[in-house]
Design an enzyme around this catalytic site. Sequence first.
Site, PDB file in Angstrom:
ATOM      1  N   THR A 125      12.020  45.878 -68.362  1.00  0.00           N
ATOM      2  CA  THR A 125      11.581  45.557 -67.013  1.00  0.00           C
ATOM      3  C   THR A 125      11.543  46.578 -65.992  1.00  0.00           C
ATOM      4  O   THR A 125      12.435  47.787 -66.349  1.00  0.00           O
ATOM      5  CB  THR A 125      12.238  44.277 -66.570  1.00  0.00           C
ATOM      6  OG1 THR A 125      13.510  44.790 -66.157  1.00  0.00           O
ATOM      7  CG2 THR A 125      12.234  43.143 -67.620  1.00  0.00           C
ATOM      8  N   CYS A 126      11.042  46.412 -64.898  1.00  0.00           N
ATOM      9  CA  CYS A 126      11.093  47.432 -63.836  1.00  0.00           C
ATOM     10  C   CYS A 126      12.171  47.097 -62.906  1.00  0.00           C
ATOM     11  O   CYS A 126      12.557  47.819 -62.036  1.00  0.00           O
ATOM     12  CB  CYS A 126       9.790  47.440 -62.893  1.00  0.00           C
ATOM     13  SG  CYS A 126       8.456  47.672 -63.833  1.00  0.00           S
TER      14      CYS A 126
END
Length: 378
Positions: free
Chosen positions: A326-327
């Site tokens: 994920t970011c």
Amino acid sequence: MSKTVIDPFQPDQIQRLVAEFGSPLLIIDCERVRTQYRKLHRALPGVDLHYALKPLPHAAVVQTVVALGGWLDLATTGEVHLARSLNIDAERCIHTHPIKRDIDIRNALDYGVRTFVADNPDEVRKFKPYADRARLLLRVSFRSPGAVVDLSRKFGCDPEDAVQLARLAAKLGIDVQGFSFHVGSQAADALKHVEAIEVCTRLLAAARREKLGTLDTLDIGGGFPIEYTQHVVDIGRFCAPIRKVLAALPKRVRVIAEPGRYIAGPSAIGVASVMGRAKREGHWWYYLDDGMYGSYSGQLYDHARYPVESLRRGEPLRPSVLAGPTCDSIDVIAENLMLPELRQGDLIVGRAMGAYTWASASEFNFFPKATVVAVNQA
Ligand SMILES: *Cc1c(COP(=O)(O)O)cnc(C)c1O
């Protein structure tokens, strides 16, 4: 007829399963479920083991436990639906969530569950309409600051209030079957179990003197520890003091336990693939397709540290970082992990990842949860 048992945790089998089912994967080995169940059964002879679905609510585990003659511990309507969809005899199930909505009680009753847990007067009163069908285990609290997850802060009544609670149930015509407790998950030793059993034995006797119910059951909960990156004592030794106090119980008392982690934890591994890599400040960062928002969520919620390794062998080993997909910057699984230089597509395996991993994973950023494959099913 015996089917050949394969070990799906061996590198060649892991590669074969990823080729077939993709990545990320959670591989459940039902043979290891059997091994864990049998080991705990030997460590606690005469105790009926109710597998708590919460750490790994998967059909393969549930069916494997039931096929061994085991029992189930359900806590939510979703878990009731899972057991029901597998046509499991409801007599093998208890419902142990101390706080329930009326609809949760009805869903479980409708399936055929008869034993429920309550820990306060409001919750006991919820059973008044069902007094003809439902019976109660009253959950008592024993604080356990030594456990990794202390479950007696959120639930359970004070031992001093337990008999009063039983009186209320009796007054409402609800059968009190006995007492239960959960000392906390991944317990460091069995001292809390022992203390709780001793206190509950006295509570059973006190409530029996007042004829407040059947009072023939003692539920000693879960908490049985497994090995992650740190060594824990073997389950036979862990349970020795428990066996000793249980031996002093009156023979009519049926003892049950609610193991979750012990059955599920060692029975699954997580497999993730390197999606990409970057060298930052002299160290390789490897970005995997599973992370803290996925199967590694247990590193946050469950405070666990899974032993992780690369399937690629080679030299030299250098301190490296494993990050999730994920970011978010919190999505880092391990830093300073000694790894050979990895490439895109290389596989990373996390051991002892059956309990509180996939169960608490989310799909944040639209990264799907790991696919679950169960091997060596009955
Ligand atoms: C979570 C839970 C369990 C399982 O506990 P483990 O420590 O994983 O064995 C058992 N019973 C109840 C009521 C629970 O909430």
